[in-house]
Design a protein around this motif. Structure first.
Motif, mmCIF file in Angstrom:
data_model
loop_
_atom_site.group_PDB
_atom_site.id
_atom_site.type_symbol
_atom_site.label_atom_id
_atom_site.label_comp_id
_atom_site.label_asym_id
_atom_site.label_seq_id
_atom_site.Cartn_x
_atom_site.Cartn_y
_atom_site.Cartn_z
ATOM 1 N N SER A 1 45.118 53.541 45.320
ATOM 2 C CA SER A 1 45.064 52.942 44.020
ATOM 3 C C SER A 1 46.125 52.283 43.774
ATOM 4 O O SER A 1 47.478 52.871 44.115
ATOM 5 C CB SER A 1 44.649 53.894 42.827
ATOM 6 O OG SER A 1 43.271 54.533 43.266
ATOM 7 N N MET B 1 46.274 40.217 44.450
ATOM 8 C CA MET B 1 46.597 41.474 44.710
ATOM 9 C C MET B 1 46.570 41.985 46.113
ATOM 10 O O MET B 1 45.648 41.429 46.609
ATOM 11 C CB MET B 1 46.170 42.760 43.877
ATOM 12 C CG MET B 1 46.461 42.373 42.369
ATOM 13 S SD MET B 1 46.027 43.814 41.347
ATOM 14 C CE MET B 1 47.241 44.813 41.620
ATOM 15 N N TRP C 1 41.907 36.802 42.095
ATOM 16 C CA TRP C 1 41.432 37.304 40.757
ATOM 17 C C TRP C 1 39.885 37.279 40.711
ATOM 18 O O TRP C 1 39.477 37.928 39.849
ATOM 19 C CB TRP C 1 41.919 36.457 39.712
ATOM 20 C CG TRP C 1 41.426 35.006 39.706
ATOM 21 C CD1 TRP C 1 42.110 33.843 40.362
ATOM 22 C CD2 TRP C 1 40.568 34.411 38.934
ATOM 23 N NE1 TRP C 1 41.548 33.002 40.003
ATOM 24 C CE2 TRP C 1 40.396 33.245 39.247
ATOM 25 C CE3 TRP C 1 39.612 34.989 37.931
ATOM 26 C CZ2 TRP C 1 39.404 32.145 38.924
ATOM 27 C CZ3 TRP C 1 38.520 34.113 37.488
ATOM 28 C CH2 TRP C 1 38.569 32.733 37.818
ATOM 29 N N ARG D 1 39.095 45.470 43.159
ATOM 30 C CA ARG D 1 40.074 45.353 41.661
ATOM 31 C C ARG D 1 39.059 45.376 40.604
ATOM 32 O O ARG D 1 37.984 44.909 40.797
ATOM 33 C CB ARG D 1 40.758 44.200 42.112
ATOM 34 C CG ARG D 1 40.175 42.709 41.728
ATOM 35 C CD ARG D 1 40.909 41.425 41.959
ATOM 36 N NE ARG D 1 42.011 41.316 40.838
ATOM 37 C CZ ARG D 1 43.137 40.572 40.922
ATOM 38 N NH1 ARG D 1 43.264 40.025 41.844
ATOM 39 N NH2 ARG D 1 44.027 40.543 39.766
ATOM 40 N N ASN E 1 39.785 43.994 36.960
ATOM 41 C CA ASN E 1 40.559 43.179 36.344
ATOM 42 C C ASN E 1 40.691 43.734 34.973
ATOM 43 O O ASN E 1 41.965 43.423 34.479
ATOM 44 C CB ASN E 1 40.135 41.720 36.232
ATOM 45 C CG ASN E 1 40.092 40.900 37.552
ATOM 46 O OD1 ASN E 1 41.123 41.206 38.509
ATOM 47 N ND2 ASN E 1 39.301 40.056 37.791
ATOM 48 N N ASP F 1 43.664 46.373 35.328
ATOM 49 C CA ASP F 1 44.723 45.888 36.149
ATOM 50 C C ASP F 1 44.764 46.941 37.495
ATOM 51 O O ASP F 1 46.012 47.411 37.589
ATOM 52 C CB ASP F 1 45.886 45.541 35.377
ATOM 53 C CG ASP F 1 46.110 44.540 34.612
ATOM 54 O OD1 ASP F 1 46.735 44.412 33.612
ATOM 55 O OD2 ASP F 1 45.232 43.627 35.013
ATOM 56 N N VAL G 1 43.938 47.618 41.496
ATOM 57 C CA VAL G 1 43.348 47.320 42.842
ATOM 58 C C VAL G 1 43.085 48.751 43.636
ATOM 59 O O VAL G 1 43.921 49.480 43.651
ATOM 60 C CB VAL G 1 44.318 46.231 43.513
ATOM 61 C CG1 VAL G 1 45.654 46.974 43.891
ATOM 62 C CG2 VAL G 1 43.495 45.642 44.779
ATOM 63 N N CYS H 1 51.558 47.969 47.539
ATOM 64 C CA CYS H 1 50.785 47.216 46.578
ATOM 65 C C CYS H 1 51.663 46.141 46.421
ATOM 66 O O CYS H 1 52.748 46.294 45.849
ATOM 67 C CB CYS H 1 50.182 47.996 45.409
ATOM 68 S SG CYS H 1 49.095 47.077 44.336
#
Length: 120
Positions: free
Chosen positions: A21, A34, A53, A71, A73, A76, A78, A95
């Motif tokens: 994560s 990301m 995104w 992810r 969003n 926030d 991923v 990351c």
């Protein structure tokens, strides 16, 4: 400034699974890509997978079919789901946030990395 913190690394036997994560905080914008990169001892940092995104993904051939990026969003976050792990997947996993691409130069913010070790 943007901060990224990875978690979920560890030691696993070959054939096993891990889920990494990465939490982003600070001045983030939802419209960024990301990515996950990795660096094995004595080797250069290499691209693993990335997600835009809106969910478009790029994945390196070496992990395609075994690793899945996703992810959230709203939070926030991923994730990197790693299945069928091999000893050659052993590396520090990083990351990153930036523009959707496979190159290091496209990403402007990086986490500190989390170690993944796959044993025989």
């Amino acid at each position: 400034q943007v901060q990224l913190v990875e978690s979920g690394g560890g030691l696993v036997q070959a054939g096993g699974s891990l889920r990494l994560s990465c939490a982003a905080s600070g001045r983030t914008s939802s419209r960024y890509a990301m990515a996950w990169f990795r660096q094995a001892p004595g080797k250069e940092r290499e691209f693993v997978t990335a997600i835009s995104w809106n969910g478009s993904t790029y994945t390196a051939d070496s992990v395609k079919g075994r690793f899945t990026i996703s992810r959230d969003n709203a939070k926030d976050l991923v994730y990197l789901q790693m299945d069928s792990l091999k000893p050659e997947d052993t590396a520090v996993y990083y990351c990153a946030i930036g523009s959707l691409d496979t190159t290091i130069q496209a990403y402007h913010y990086w986490g500190q990395g989390t170690q993944v070790t796959v044993s025989l």
